[in-house]
Design an enzyme around this catalytic site. Sequence first.
Site, PDB file in Angstrom:
ATOM      1  CB  CYS A 115      47.392  85.589 -18.467  1.00 39.85           C
ATOM      2  SG  CYS A 115      46.232  84.787 -19.653  1.00 39.85           S
ATOM      3  CB  CYS A 165      44.303  83.744 -17.129  1.00 42.34           C
ATOM      4  SG  CYS A 165      45.734  83.180 -18.181  1.00 42.34           S
TER       5      CYS A 165
END
Length: 138
Positions: free
Chosen positions: A59, A62
Amino acid sequence: MGSLVSSLLGGGEIAEAAPSSSDPSRIMPFHSSARWQLHFNNSKDSSQLMVIDFAASWCGPCKFIEPAVHAMASKFTDVDFAKIDVDELPDVAQEFRVQAMPTFVLVKKGKEVDRVVGVKKDELEKKIEKHRALQPSS
């Protein structure tokens, strides 16, 4: 792969908030559901705020917010920070109804008190400030 994502993101604008290599991380990663459940059950007796960071290794957002989360963990030493990889522990992510990443769930005494979905550093910091200050009068 993580370094590939980081290089594609150009390191991110919030990288200056990353702790130095001599700083041990205050974010506790969990790699087993049993270990997570034990930690979570133990936290139910405490009025300490816990911030659960739901993320995934692939991600990009993230990875982008990670240095800011590390900085918050260093700043708010009275707050418990936990990290859950949704691919490693999908049952835990499902239990907390995580549908997008990153998702930050703020928990006190085993109950969700707030949530931030997405790369919203300022919002997350404000909610941590708010909930860590609210101590029950019992």
